[in-house]
Design a protein around this motif. Structure first.
Motif, PDB file in Angstrom:
ATOM      1  N   ALA A  99      50.939  76.702  -0.457  1.00  0.00           N
ATOM      2  CA  ALA A  99      49.896  77.324  -1.283  1.00  0.00           C
ATOM      3  C   ALA A  99      49.574  78.725  -0.771  1.00  0.00           C
ATOM      4  CB  ALA A  99      48.639  76.453  -1.276  1.00  0.00           C
ATOM      5  N   VAL A 134      50.292  82.665  -2.698  1.00  0.00           N
ATOM      6  CA  VAL A 134      49.309  83.688  -3.044  1.00  0.00           C
ATOM      7  C   VAL A 134      49.522  84.993  -2.283  1.00  0.00           C
ATOM      8  CG1 VAL A 134      47.565  82.019  -3.759  1.00  0.00           C
ATOM      9  CG2 VAL A 134      47.575  82.830  -1.408  1.00  0.00           C
ATOM     10  N   CYS A 170      46.657  74.685 -15.039  1.00  0.00           N
ATOM     11  CA  CYS A 170      47.683  75.609 -14.549  1.00  0.00           C
ATOM     12  C   CYS A 170      48.964  75.487 -15.373  1.00  0.00           C
ATOM     13  CB  CYS A 170      47.948  75.328 -13.070  1.00  0.00           C
ATOM     14  SG  CYS A 170      49.111  76.471 -12.324  1.00  0.00           S
ATOM     15  N   VAL A 175      46.467  82.677 -10.863  1.00  0.00           N
ATOM     16  CA  VAL A 175      45.995  82.489  -9.479  1.00  0.00           C
ATOM     17  C   VAL A 175      44.530  82.871  -9.362  1.00  0.00           C
ATOM     18  CG1 VAL A 175      46.235  83.335  -7.114  1.00  0.00           C
ATOM     19  CG2 VAL A 175      48.258  82.717  -8.413  1.00  0.00           C
ATOM     20  N   GLY A 186      43.032  79.540  -9.010  1.00  0.00           N
ATOM     21  CA  GLY A 186      43.135  79.410  -7.561  1.00  0.00           C
ATOM     22  C   GLY A 186      41.827  79.707  -6.839  1.00  0.00           C
TER      23      GLY A 186
END
Length: 197
Positions: free
Chosen positions: A65, A69, A166, A181, A185
């Motif tokens: 993860a 990013v 998502c 994201v 996210g």
């Protein structure tokens, strides 16, 4: 008088191993990169978690993860983190070199061959077939990692909602990854931080 039956021992946690040397790290990432046609997610998880046991499933999910990013290629980011974890800066450099050196040489050879045979129908069919295989590998890896969500602080229902959102944003609405994201996210990170804090 017969003794009572002994209950079976509880399943022991899988021991996390570590690379013993920089050459071992280099070779592992070289072999990993050479298997990664069409995407390396499935191969990375199988090699680092199941075969080498250098990471647990939970560590892999967390590190992957973070790798997604950060700017750059996911697997390169993961190699930097894993190399640094075991050998510091030297480990990061060696892991990334393992990902790049042999595959780059192979890519140069394949690029020359492709330039010569690109117009051949069987080459185009082969490349389309590899795309289907890559999609299947990524789906299979996602399903294998699904049980790890049971231990997520937000719980399975909330994780499922964000996963479906998502999927819809990327596959159906075709939104750019950066916006997905940011939109999904950041809220998940904030909610998880609040739950843990």
């Amino acid at each position: 008088m017969p003794s009572p039956p002994v209950p079976p021992p509880a399943a022991l946690p899988v021991e996390r191993l570590r690379p013993h040397s920089l050459p071992e790290l280099f070779i592992a990432f070289t072999l990993l990169a050479l298997q990664g046609f069409g995407g390396v997610l499935a191969v990375v998880q199988r090699v680092l978690v199941e075969q080498k046991r250098w990471m647990t499933d939970a560590e892999f999910i967390e590190d992957w993860a973070v790798a997604q990013v950060l700017p750059g290629l996911n697997v390169v980011n993961l190699a930097v983190m894993l190399g640094d974890r075991y050998f510091g800066l030297r480990g990061s450099i060696v892991a990334v070199a393992g990902l790049i050196v042999c595959p780059l040489a192979l890519l140069m050879v394949l690029a020359m061959a492709y330039a010569r045979f690109a117009g051949h129908p069987s080459v185009a069919g082969t490349l389309r077939g590899m795309g289907a295989v890559a999609a299947g590998l990524i789906t299979a890896t996602g399903l294998k990692l699904l049980p790890a969500l049971r231990t997520h602080p937000l719980g399975v229902p909330v994780c499922a909602v964000f996963t479906l959102a998502c999927f819809a944003a990327m596959a159906l609405w075709r939104l750019p990854l950066g916006w997905v994201v940011l939109a999904l996210g950041l809220p998940v990170c904030f909610l998880t931080w609040r739950k843990l804090g």
